[in-house]
Design a protein around this motif. Structure first.
Motif, PDB file in Angstrom:
ATOM      1  N   GLU A  11       0.817  -1.209   0.000  1.00  0.00           N
ATOM      2  CA  GLU A  11       0.000   0.000   0.000  1.00  0.00           C
ATOM      3  C   GLU A  11       0.853   1.262   0.000  1.00  0.00           C
ATOM      4  N   SER A  12       2.009   1.211   0.665  1.00  0.00           N
ATOM      5  CA  SER A  12       2.887   2.380   0.679  1.00  0.00           C
ATOM      6  C   SER A  12       3.400   2.695  -0.728  1.00  0.00           C
ATOM      7  N   GLU A  13       3.631   1.650  -1.521  1.00  0.00           N
ATOM      8  CA  GLU A  13       4.077   1.849  -2.895  1.00  0.00           C
ATOM      9  C   GLU A  13       2.963   2.451  -3.739  1.00  0.00           C
ATOM     10  N   VAL A  14       1.733   2.024  -3.487  1.00  0.00           N
ATOM     11  CA  VAL A  14       0.590   2.618  -4.187  1.00  0.00           C
ATOM     12  C   VAL A  14       0.484   4.100  -3.850  1.00  0.00           C
ATOM     13  N   ASP A  15       0.639   4.433  -2.564  1.00  0.00           N
ATOM     14  CA  ASP A  15       0.563   5.836  -2.142  1.00  0.00           C
ATOM     15  C   ASP A  15       1.614   6.679  -2.855  1.00  0.00           C
ATOM     16  N   ASP A  25       7.480   2.753 -12.213  1.00  0.00           N
ATOM     17  CA  ASP A  25       8.160   1.740 -13.018  1.00  0.00           C
ATOM     18  C   ASP A  25       7.429   1.528 -14.336  1.00  0.00           C
ATOM     19  N   ARG A  26       8.140   1.713 -15.449  1.00  0.00           N
ATOM     20  CA  ARG A  26       7.527   1.548 -16.753  1.00  0.00           C
ATOM     21  C   ARG A  26       7.817   0.173 -17.343  1.00  0.00           C
ATOM     22  N   ASP A  27       8.794  -0.534 -16.764  1.00  0.00           N
ATOM     23  CA  ASP A  27       9.119  -1.845 -17.302  1.00  0.00           C
ATOM     24  C   ASP A  27       8.042  -2.871 -16.980  1.00  0.00           C
ATOM     25  N   ASP A  28       7.479  -2.798 -15.792  1.00  0.00           N
ATOM     26  CA  ASP A  28       6.397  -3.709 -15.406  1.00  0.00           C
ATOM     27  C   ASP A  28       5.403  -2.956 -14.526  1.00  0.00           C
ATOM     28  N   PRO A  29       4.565  -2.119 -15.124  1.00  0.00           N
ATOM     29  CA  PRO A  29       3.623  -1.323 -14.337  1.00  0.00           C
ATOM     30  C   PRO A  29       2.358  -2.070 -13.947  1.00  0.00           C
ATOM     31  N   PHE A  30       2.168  -3.286 -14.461  1.00  0.00           N
ATOM     32  CA  PHE A  30       0.877  -3.950 -14.322  1.00  0.00           C
ATOM     33  C   PHE A  30       0.524  -4.354 -12.891  1.00  0.00           C
ATOM     34  N   LEU A 406       3.158   8.744 -20.114  1.00  0.00           N
ATOM     35  CA  LEU A 406       1.768   8.355 -19.847  1.00  0.00           C
ATOM     36  C   LEU A 406       1.150   7.703 -21.073  1.00  0.00           C
ATOM     37  N   VAL A 407       0.998   8.469 -22.151  1.00  0.00           N
ATOM     38  CA  VAL A 407       0.253   7.967 -23.309  1.00  0.00           C
ATOM     39  C   VAL A 407       1.029   6.882 -24.042  1.00  0.00           C
ATOM     40  N   LEU A 408       2.326   7.070 -24.244  1.00  0.00           N
ATOM     41  CA  LEU A 408       3.117   6.104 -24.991  1.00  0.00           C
ATOM     42  C   LEU A 408       4.090   5.375 -24.073  1.00  0.00           C
ATOM     43  N   ARG A 409       4.241   4.074 -24.292  1.00  0.00           N
ATOM     44  CA  ARG A 409       5.180   3.265 -23.515  1.00  0.00           C
ATOM     45  C   ARG A 409       5.809   2.245 -24.448  1.00  0.00           C
ATOM     46  N   GLY A 410       7.057   2.512 -24.862  1.00  0.00           N
ATOM     47  CA  GLY A 410       7.701   1.639 -25.821  1.00  0.00           C
ATOM     48  C   GLY A 410       9.072   1.188 -25.369  1.00  0.00           C
ATOM     49  N   LEU A 411       9.537   0.101 -25.958  1.00  0.00           N
ATOM     50  CA  LEU A 411      10.871  -0.411 -25.679  1.00  0.00           C
ATOM     51  C   LEU A 411      11.928   0.544 -26.225  1.00  0.00           C
ATOM     52  N   SER A 412      12.963   0.804 -25.431  1.00  0.00           N
ATOM     53  CA  SER A 412      14.061   1.628 -25.915  1.00  0.00           C
ATOM     54  C   SER A 412      14.937   0.827 -26.878  1.00  0.00           C
ATOM     55  N   GLU A 413      15.072  -0.468 -26.650  1.00  0.00           N
ATOM     56  CA  GLU A 413      15.747  -1.363 -27.584  1.00  0.00           C
ATOM     57  C   GLU A 413      15.299  -2.795 -27.292  1.00  0.00           C
TER      58      GLU A 413
END
Length: 432
Positions: A11-15, A25-30, A406-413
Protein backbone atom coordinates in the motif's frame (compact mmCIF):
# COMPACT_ATOMS: atom_id res chain seq x y z
CA UNK A 1 7.79 -8.72 -16.51
CA UNK A 2 5.16 -9.90 -18.95
CA UNK A 3 4.28 -12.78 -16.62
CA UNK A 4 1.17 -13.24 -14.46
CA UNK A 5 1.29 -10.98 -11.44
CA UNK A 6 2.88 -12.96 -8.59
CA UNK A 7 2.78 -10.40 -5.80
CA UNK A 8 0.60 -7.69 -4.41
CA UNK A 9 2.12 -4.23 -4.37
CA UNK A 10 2.47 -2.73 -0.89
CA UNK A 11 0.00 0.00 0.00
CA UNK A 12 2.89 2.38 0.68
CA UNK A 13 4.08 1.85 -2.89
CA UNK A 14 0.59 2.62 -4.19
CA UNK A 15 0.56 5.84 -2.14
CA UNK A 16 3.91 6.91 -3.59
CA UNK A 17 2.76 6.16 -7.12
CA UNK A 18 -0.48 8.11 -6.74
CA UNK A 19 1.58 11.07 -5.49
CA UNK A 20 3.67 11.15 -8.71
CA UNK A 21 1.70 9.31 -11.37
CA UNK A 22 3.71 8.77 -14.53
CA UNK A 23 7.03 8.56 -12.70
CA UNK A 24 6.54 4.92 -11.68
CA UNK A 25 8.16 1.74 -13.02
CA UNK A 26 7.53 1.55 -16.75
CA UNK A 27 9.12 -1.85 -17.30
CA UNK A 28 6.40 -3.71 -15.41
CA UNK A 29 3.62 -1.32 -14.34
CA UNK A 30 0.88 -3.95 -14.32
CA UNK A 31 1.12 -5.07 -10.68
CA UNK A 32 0.82 -1.42 -9.66
CA UNK A 33 -2.12 -0.84 -12.00
CA UNK A 34 -3.86 -3.86 -10.47
CA UNK A 35 -3.16 -2.64 -6.93
CA UNK A 36 -4.61 0.80 -7.70
CA UNK A 37 -7.62 -0.84 -9.34
CA UNK A 38 -8.25 -2.94 -6.24
CA UNK A 39 -8.20 0.21 -4.13
CA UNK A 40 -10.94 1.74 -6.27
CA UNK A 41 -11.81 2.34 -9.91
CA UNK A 42 -11.36 6.12 -9.59
CA UNK A 43 -8.55 7.73 -7.58
CA UNK A 44 -7.27 11.26 -7.02
CA UNK A 45 -3.63 11.53 -8.11
CA UNK A 46 -0.84 14.04 -8.53
CA UNK A 47 0.97 13.78 -11.84
CA UNK A 48 4.74 13.70 -12.13
CA UNK A 49 4.61 17.32 -13.40
CA UNK A 50 2.80 18.40 -10.22
CA UNK A 51 -0.68 18.81 -11.69
CA UNK A 52 -3.67 17.31 -9.90
CA UNK A 53 -5.74 14.74 -11.80
CA UNK A 54 -8.13 11.82 -11.41
CA UNK A 55 -7.12 8.32 -12.47
CA UNK A 56 -9.69 5.87 -13.88
CA UNK A 57 -8.68 2.18 -13.93
CA UNK A 58 -11.84 0.03 -13.85
CA UNK A 59 -12.97 -1.38 -17.20
CA UNK A 60 -16.60 -0.23 -16.87
CA UNK A 61 -15.54 3.23 -15.71
CA UNK A 62 -12.91 3.53 -18.45
CA UNK A 63 -15.44 2.63 -21.13
CA UNK A 64 -17.88 5.18 -19.69
CA UNK A 65 -15.24 7.92 -19.45
CA UNK A 66 -14.12 7.41 -23.04
CA UNK A 67 -17.66 8.01 -24.27
CA UNK A 68 -18.72 10.83 -21.92
CA UNK A 69 -19.14 14.20 -23.64
CA UNK A 70 -18.58 15.95 -20.31
CA UNK A 71 -14.95 14.90 -20.57
CA UNK A 72 -13.58 17.48 -22.97
CA UNK A 73 -10.51 17.11 -25.18
CA UNK A 74 -10.26 20.82 -25.99
CA UNK A 75 -6.53 21.23 -25.48
CA UNK A 76 -6.55 24.94 -26.28
CA UNK A 77 -9.03 25.66 -23.49
CA UNK A 78 -6.81 23.66 -21.15
CA UNK A 79 -3.71 25.59 -22.24
CA UNK A 80 -5.58 28.86 -21.65
CA UNK A 81 -6.30 27.93 -18.04
CA UNK A 82 -2.94 29.35 -16.88
CA UNK A 83 -1.58 25.89 -16.26
CA UNK A 84 -4.36 24.99 -13.86
CA UNK A 85 -5.46 21.99 -15.92
CA UNK A 86 -2.42 20.88 -17.89
CA UNK A 87 1.12 21.99 -18.58
CA UNK A 88 1.88 22.87 -22.18
CA UNK A 89 4.12 20.26 -23.75
CA UNK A 90 5.90 19.91 -27.04
CA UNK A 91 5.28 20.58 -29.86
CA UNK A 92 2.78 22.99 -28.26
CA UNK A 93 -0.51 24.59 -29.31
CA UNK A 94 0.56 25.12 -32.92
CA UNK A 95 0.07 21.41 -33.64
CA UNK A 96 -2.87 20.85 -31.28
CA UNK A 97 -5.65 21.42 -33.82
CA UNK A 98 -6.23 17.74 -34.59
CA UNK A 99 -9.05 15.32 -33.77
CA UNK A 100 -7.63 14.30 -30.40
CA UNK A 101 -7.51 17.88 -29.13
CA UNK A 102 -11.01 19.16 -29.97
CA UNK A 103 -14.65 18.37 -29.20
CA UNK A 104 -17.69 18.16 -31.48
CA UNK A 105 -18.63 19.82 -33.75
CA UNK A 106 -14.97 20.46 -34.71
CA UNK A 107 -14.09 16.84 -33.99
CA UNK A 108 -16.95 15.58 -36.15
CA UNK A 109 -15.87 17.79 -39.05
CA UNK A 110 -12.16 16.86 -38.79
CA UNK A 111 -12.82 13.14 -38.48
CA UNK A 112 -15.14 13.21 -41.49
CA UNK A 113 -12.51 15.00 -43.59
CA UNK A 114 -9.74 12.56 -42.62
CA UNK A 115 -11.70 9.29 -42.46
CA UNK A 116 -11.53 8.69 -46.21
CA UNK A 117 -7.83 7.95 -45.92
CA UNK A 118 -8.43 4.92 -43.69
CA UNK A 119 -11.14 2.99 -45.49
CA UNK A 120 -10.93 -0.78 -45.73
CA UNK A 121 -10.10 -0.49 -49.42
CA UNK A 122 -7.24 1.98 -48.91
CA UNK A 123 -5.72 -0.17 -46.16
CA UNK A 124 -6.01 -3.28 -48.31
CA UNK A 125 -4.39 -1.45 -51.21
CA UNK A 126 -1.44 -0.75 -48.90
CA UNK A 127 -1.03 -4.37 -47.79
CA UNK A 128 1.32 -5.55 -50.61
CA UNK A 129 3.56 -2.52 -50.12
CA UNK A 130 3.61 -3.05 -46.34
CA UNK A 131 4.63 -6.66 -46.92
CA UNK A 132 7.43 -5.55 -49.23
CA UNK A 133 8.75 -3.16 -46.55
CA UNK A 134 8.64 -5.98 -43.97
CA UNK A 135 10.48 -8.37 -46.29
CA UNK A 136 13.18 -5.85 -47.19
CA UNK A 137 13.90 -5.01 -43.53
CA UNK A 138 14.07 -8.69 -42.59
CA UNK A 139 16.35 -9.37 -45.58
CA UNK A 140 18.83 -6.89 -44.06
CA UNK A 141 18.72 -8.80 -40.77
CA UNK A 142 19.36 -12.05 -42.65
CA UNK A 143 22.46 -10.50 -44.23
CA UNK A 144 23.98 -9.88 -40.80
CA UNK A 145 24.07 -13.60 -40.04
CA UNK A 146 22.07 -15.92 -37.81
CA UNK A 147 24.15 -15.38 -34.66
CA UNK A 148 24.55 -11.59 -34.74
CA UNK A 149 22.69 -9.66 -32.06
CA UNK A 150 20.11 -7.35 -33.60
CA UNK A 151 18.22 -4.45 -32.04
CA UNK A 152 14.76 -5.28 -33.31
CA UNK A 153 13.46 -1.80 -32.38
CA UNK A 154 16.05 0.11 -34.40
CA UNK A 155 16.28 -2.44 -37.22
CA UNK A 156 12.64 -3.44 -37.64
CA UNK A 157 9.92 -2.29 -35.25
CA UNK A 158 10.60 1.43 -35.71
CA UNK A 159 11.57 1.72 -39.40
CA UNK A 160 8.78 -0.54 -40.65
CA UNK A 161 5.73 1.57 -39.60
CA UNK A 162 7.71 4.77 -40.12
CA UNK A 163 8.33 3.80 -43.75
CA UNK A 164 4.63 2.96 -44.13
CA UNK A 165 3.37 6.27 -42.73
CA UNK A 166 5.94 8.25 -44.75
CA UNK A 167 4.81 6.42 -47.88
CA UNK A 168 1.17 7.05 -47.01
CA UNK A 169 1.79 10.77 -46.42
CA UNK A 170 4.15 11.24 -49.34
CA UNK A 171 7.22 12.33 -47.32
CA UNK A 172 10.16 12.62 -49.79
CA UNK A 173 12.80 9.91 -49.43
CA UNK A 174 15.61 12.37 -48.66
CA UNK A 175 13.60 13.88 -45.78
CA UNK A 176 12.72 10.65 -44.01
CA UNK A 177 15.97 10.06 -42.09
CA UNK A 178 16.26 13.60 -40.62
CA UNK A 179 12.52 13.67 -39.99
CA UNK A 180 12.67 10.34 -38.15
CA UNK A 181 15.65 11.48 -36.07
CA UNK A 182 13.85 14.69 -35.05
CA UNK A 183 10.68 12.78 -34.15
CA UNK A 184 12.64 10.30 -32.03
CA UNK A 185 14.26 13.13 -30.08
CA UNK A 186 10.95 14.95 -29.69
CA UNK A 187 9.18 11.85 -28.35
CA UNK A 188 11.93 10.78 -25.94
CA UNK A 189 11.25 11.78 -22.31
CA UNK A 190 13.57 14.52 -21.03
CA UNK A 191 15.24 14.42 -17.63
CA UNK A 192 17.62 17.38 -17.86
CA UNK A 193 17.79 20.94 -19.17
CA UNK A 194 20.14 19.78 -21.91
CA UNK A 195 17.73 17.08 -23.09
CA UNK A 196 14.84 19.54 -22.94
CA UNK A 197 16.78 21.97 -25.14
CA UNK A 198 17.42 19.21 -27.68
CA UNK A 199 13.73 18.31 -27.65
CA UNK A 200 12.79 21.93 -28.37
CA UNK A 201 15.18 22.08 -31.30
CA UNK A 202 13.72 18.80 -32.58
CA UNK A 203 10.20 20.17 -32.13
CA UNK A 204 11.04 23.22 -34.25
CA UNK A 205 12.57 20.93 -36.88
CA UNK A 206 9.45 18.77 -37.04
CA UNK A 207 7.17 21.80 -37.39
CA UNK A 208 9.38 23.28 -40.12
CA UNK A 209 9.55 20.01 -42.07
CA UNK A 210 5.78 19.59 -41.89
CA UNK A 211 5.31 23.10 -43.22
CA UNK A 212 7.72 22.34 -46.06
CA UNK A 213 5.89 19.09 -46.80
CA UNK A 214 2.53 20.85 -47.10
CA UNK A 215 3.99 23.65 -49.22
CA UNK A 216 5.57 21.10 -51.54
CA UNK A 217 2.33 19.17 -51.98
CA UNK A 218 0.39 22.37 -52.64
CA UNK A 219 2.63 23.15 -55.60
CA UNK A 220 3.33 19.57 -56.69
CA UNK A 221 0.46 17.28 -55.59
CA UNK A 222 0.84 13.51 -55.61
CA UNK A 223 -1.07 10.31 -54.92
CA UNK A 224 -0.65 10.55 -51.15
CA UNK A 225 -2.52 11.39 -47.96
CA UNK A 226 -1.15 14.93 -47.55
CA UNK A 227 -2.34 15.83 -51.04
CA UNK A 228 -5.71 14.23 -50.23
CA UNK A 229 -5.97 16.21 -46.97
CA UNK A 230 -5.15 19.47 -48.77
CA UNK A 231 -7.91 18.72 -51.28
CA UNK A 232 -10.40 17.33 -48.74
CA UNK A 233 -13.78 19.02 -48.83
CA UNK A 234 -17.07 18.53 -47.01
CA UNK A 235 -19.40 20.94 -48.73
CA UNK A 236 -17.77 24.33 -48.21
CA UNK A 237 -15.62 23.04 -45.34
CA UNK A 238 -11.95 22.19 -45.58
CA UNK A 239 -9.00 21.86 -43.24
CA UNK A 240 -7.40 25.12 -42.14
CA UNK A 241 -3.61 25.34 -42.27
CA UNK A 242 -3.20 24.76 -38.49
CA UNK A 243 -5.65 21.83 -38.69
CA UNK A 244 -3.79 20.39 -41.67
CA UNK A 245 -0.38 20.56 -39.96
CA UNK A 246 -1.79 19.25 -36.67
CA UNK A 247 -3.57 16.37 -38.38
CA UNK A 248 -0.45 15.31 -40.26
CA UNK A 249 1.58 15.40 -37.03
CA UNK A 250 -1.06 13.37 -35.20
CA UNK A 251 -1.17 10.78 -37.97
CA UNK A 252 2.62 10.44 -37.99
CA UNK A 253 2.89 9.93 -34.22
CA UNK A 254 -0.17 7.68 -34.00
CA UNK A 255 0.74 5.91 -37.23
CA UNK A 256 4.28 4.88 -36.42
CA UNK A 257 5.21 5.15 -32.75
CA UNK A 258 2.28 3.14 -31.46
CA UNK A 259 2.69 0.48 -34.15
CA UNK A 260 6.42 0.22 -33.45
CA UNK A 261 5.58 -0.37 -29.79
CA UNK A 262 2.92 -2.94 -30.71
CA UNK A 263 5.50 -4.88 -32.73
CA UNK A 264 8.10 -4.78 -29.95
CA UNK A 265 5.62 -5.78 -27.25
CA UNK A 266 4.31 -8.61 -29.42
CA UNK A 267 7.80 -10.03 -29.88
CA UNK A 268 8.52 -9.88 -26.14
CA UNK A 269 5.17 -11.44 -25.25
CA UNK A 270 5.75 -14.33 -27.66
CA UNK A 271 9.40 -14.93 -26.73
CA UNK A 272 8.59 -14.95 -23.00
CA UNK A 273 5.64 -17.30 -23.59
CA UNK A 274 7.26 -19.97 -25.80
CA UNK A 275 4.19 -22.21 -25.71
CA UNK A 276 2.18 -19.43 -27.34
CA UNK A 277 4.92 -18.80 -29.91
CA UNK A 278 5.01 -22.51 -30.75
CA UNK A 279 1.24 -22.49 -31.14
CA UNK A 280 1.42 -19.55 -33.57
CA UNK A 281 4.22 -21.12 -35.58
CA UNK A 282 2.23 -24.35 -35.83
CA UNK A 283 -0.88 -22.48 -36.97
CA UNK A 284 0.05 -19.14 -38.59
CA UNK A 285 -3.65 -18.37 -39.17
CA UNK A 286 -3.83 -17.53 -35.43
CA UNK A 287 -1.90 -14.29 -36.08
CA UNK A 288 -5.03 -12.14 -35.86
CA UNK A 289 -5.85 -13.51 -32.40
CA UNK A 290 -2.22 -13.11 -31.38
CA UNK A 291 -2.23 -9.40 -32.24
CA UNK A 292 -5.53 -8.85 -30.42
CA UNK A 293 -4.17 -10.56 -27.31
CA UNK A 294 -1.02 -8.40 -27.41
CA UNK A 295 -3.23 -5.31 -27.66
CA UNK A 296 -5.07 -6.49 -24.55
CA UNK A 297 -2.12 -7.84 -22.59
CA UNK A 298 0.49 -5.15 -23.29
CA UNK A 299 -0.88 -2.54 -25.68
CA UNK A 300 1.24 0.40 -26.83
CA UNK A 301 -0.95 3.09 -25.22
CA UNK A 302 -1.33 2.50 -21.46
CA UNK A 303 -3.24 5.76 -20.89
CA UNK A 304 -5.67 7.46 -23.25
CA UNK A 305 -4.96 10.94 -24.56
CA UNK A 306 -5.85 14.11 -22.65
CA UNK A 307 -9.30 14.70 -21.15
CA UNK A 308 -10.73 17.05 -18.56
CA UNK A 309 -14.17 17.59 -17.05
CA UNK A 310 -16.25 20.58 -18.14
CA UNK A 311 -18.82 19.80 -15.42
CA UNK A 312 -18.92 17.39 -12.48
CA UNK A 313 -18.89 13.74 -13.58
CA UNK A 314 -19.69 10.69 -11.47
CA UNK A 315 -17.68 7.57 -12.27
CA UNK A 316 -17.67 4.46 -10.15
CA UNK A 317 -19.43 6.22 -7.29
CA UNK A 318 -16.86 9.05 -7.22
CA UNK A 319 -17.71 12.59 -8.30
CA UNK A 320 -14.90 14.22 -10.28
CA UNK A 321 -15.25 18.01 -10.07
CA UNK A 322 -15.41 20.32 -13.07
CA UNK A 323 -12.09 21.52 -14.49
CA UNK A 324 -10.17 18.40 -13.50
CA UNK A 325 -7.80 16.45 -15.72
CA UNK A 326 -8.84 12.80 -16.08
CA UNK A 327 -6.27 10.07 -16.80
CA UNK A 328 -7.97 7.07 -18.39
CA UNK A 329 -5.87 3.94 -17.84
CA UNK A 330 -6.49 1.61 -20.78
CA UNK A 331 -3.86 -0.91 -19.67
CA UNK A 332 -5.49 -1.36 -16.26
CA UNK A 333 -8.91 -1.74 -17.87
CA UNK A 334 -7.64 -4.38 -20.28
CA UNK A 335 -6.44 -6.46 -17.31
CA UNK A 336 -9.55 -5.89 -15.22
CA UNK A 337 -10.92 -9.29 -14.09
CA UNK A 338 -14.38 -7.92 -14.87
CA UNK A 339 -13.40 -7.66 -18.55
CA UNK A 340 -11.31 -10.82 -19.04
CA UNK A 341 -10.82 -14.00 -17.02
CA UNK A 342 -7.26 -14.55 -15.78
CA UNK A 343 -6.25 -11.17 -17.20
CA UNK A 344 -2.55 -11.49 -16.33
CA UNK A 345 -2.20 -14.62 -18.48
CA UNK A 346 -1.08 -14.15 -22.09
CA UNK A 347 -3.26 -16.49 -24.14
CA UNK A 348 -4.10 -15.99 -27.81
CA UNK A 349 -6.51 -18.93 -27.53
CA UNK A 350 -9.06 -17.09 -25.39
CA UNK A 351 -12.64 -17.73 -26.46
CA UNK A 352 -13.13 -13.94 -26.51
CA UNK A 353 -10.49 -11.21 -26.31
CA UNK A 354 -11.90 -7.99 -24.90
CA UNK A 355 -9.82 -4.83 -24.89
CA UNK A 356 -10.00 -1.06 -25.14
CA UNK A 357 -6.54 -0.59 -26.66
CA UNK A 358 -7.95 1.56 -29.48
CA UNK A 359 -10.28 3.51 -27.20
CA UNK A 360 -14.05 3.66 -27.38
CA UNK A 361 -16.73 6.04 -28.62
CA UNK A 362 -16.26 8.95 -31.00
CA UNK A 363 -12.48 9.01 -30.45
CA UNK A 364 -11.96 5.32 -31.31
CA UNK A 365 -8.64 5.13 -33.15
CA UNK A 366 -9.16 6.00 -36.80
CA UNK A 367 -6.03 4.07 -37.77
CA UNK A 368 -6.94 0.84 -35.95
CA UNK A 369 -7.43 -1.07 -39.19
CA UNK A 370 -4.02 0.02 -40.48
CA UNK A 371 -2.29 -0.76 -37.16
CA UNK A 372 -3.77 -4.26 -37.11
CA UNK A 373 -2.73 -4.89 -40.69
CA UNK A 374 0.84 -3.72 -40.04
CA UNK A 375 1.10 -5.72 -36.82
CA UNK A 376 -0.13 -8.87 -38.54
CA UNK A 377 2.28 -8.47 -41.46
CA UNK A 378 5.26 -7.73 -39.21
CA UNK A 379 4.80 -10.48 -36.62
CA UNK A 380 3.52 -13.19 -38.96
CA UNK A 381 6.50 -12.73 -41.26
CA UNK A 382 9.06 -12.38 -38.46
CA UNK A 383 8.18 -15.57 -36.59
CA UNK A 384 7.93 -17.62 -39.79
CA UNK A 385 11.23 -16.44 -41.29
CA UNK A 386 13.10 -16.78 -37.98
CA UNK A 387 11.68 -19.86 -36.24
CA UNK A 388 14.55 -19.88 -33.69
CA UNK A 389 14.35 -16.17 -32.82
CA UNK A 390 15.35 -15.56 -29.19
CA UNK A 391 16.13 -12.72 -26.82
CA UNK A 392 19.80 -11.77 -26.59
CA UNK A 393 19.37 -10.60 -22.98
CA UNK A 394 17.40 -11.67 -19.95
CA UNK A 395 13.79 -10.42 -20.03
CA UNK A 396 14.39 -8.29 -16.93
CA UNK A 397 17.14 -6.41 -18.81
CA UNK A 398 14.59 -4.94 -21.25
CA UNK A 399 13.49 -1.37 -20.64
CA UNK A 400 10.41 0.48 -21.80
CA UNK A 401 12.11 3.89 -21.90
CA UNK A 402 10.61 5.30 -25.11
CA UNK A 403 7.47 7.43 -24.99
CA UNK A 404 6.08 10.38 -23.11
CA UNK A 405 5.56 8.74 -19.71
CA UNK A 406 1.77 8.36 -19.85
CA UNK A 407 0.25 7.97 -23.31
CA UNK A 408 3.12 6.10 -24.99
CA UNK A 409 5.18 3.26 -23.52
CA UNK A 410 7.70 1.64 -25.82
CA UNK A 411 10.87 -0.41 -25.68
CA UNK A 412 14.06 1.63 -25.91
CA UNK A 413 15.75 -1.36 -27.58
CA UNK A 414 15.06 -5.05 -28.13
CA UNK A 415 18.24 -7.16 -28.51
CA UNK A 416 17.53 -10.49 -30.20
CA UNK A 417 19.46 -13.26 -31.96
CA UNK A 418 17.54 -14.13 -35.14
CA UNK A 419 18.87 -17.63 -35.73
CA UNK A 420 18.81 -19.37 -39.12
CA UNK A 421 16.46 -17.71 -41.58
CA UNK A 422 14.04 -19.07 -44.09
CA UNK A 423 13.71 -17.51 -47.52
CA UNK A 424 10.85 -15.14 -48.22
CA UNK A 425 7.47 -16.78 -47.74
CA UNK A 426 4.04 -16.04 -49.12
CA UNK A 427 2.11 -13.87 -46.62
CA UNK A 428 -0.60 -15.41 -44.46
CA UNK A 429 -4.02 -14.74 -46.06
CA UNK A 430 -5.66 -13.05 -43.09
CA UNK A 431 -8.03 -10.08 -43.02
CA UNK A 432 -7.13 -6.63 -41.64
Amino acid sequence: MNEPTKHRVAESEVDRALAAWGATDRDDPFPLFAAVQRRGAVQAVTLADGHAAWLVTGAAEVRSALNDTRLSKNMHAAFAADGAVVAEGLPGPALAHHMLAVDPPDHTRLRRLVAGAFTTRRVEDLRPHVQEIVDELLDRIVERGPHSAVDLVADFAFPMPFAVICELLGVPLDDRAPFGAALTTLLTPTTSAEEDARARVASATVVSMLEQLVTGKQTDPGDDLVTALIAARDGDERLTQPELLSTIFQLIVAGHDTTATLIGNAVVALLTHPEQLARLQADPALIGDAIEEVLRFDGPVPHATFRYTIEPVELGGTVIPAGAQVIVNLAAANRDPQLNDEPDRFDMGRAEIHHLAFGHGIHFCLGARLARMEGIAAIATLVRRFPDLRLAVRPDALHWGHGDGLVLRGLSELPVVPGPARTRLDPIPVGA
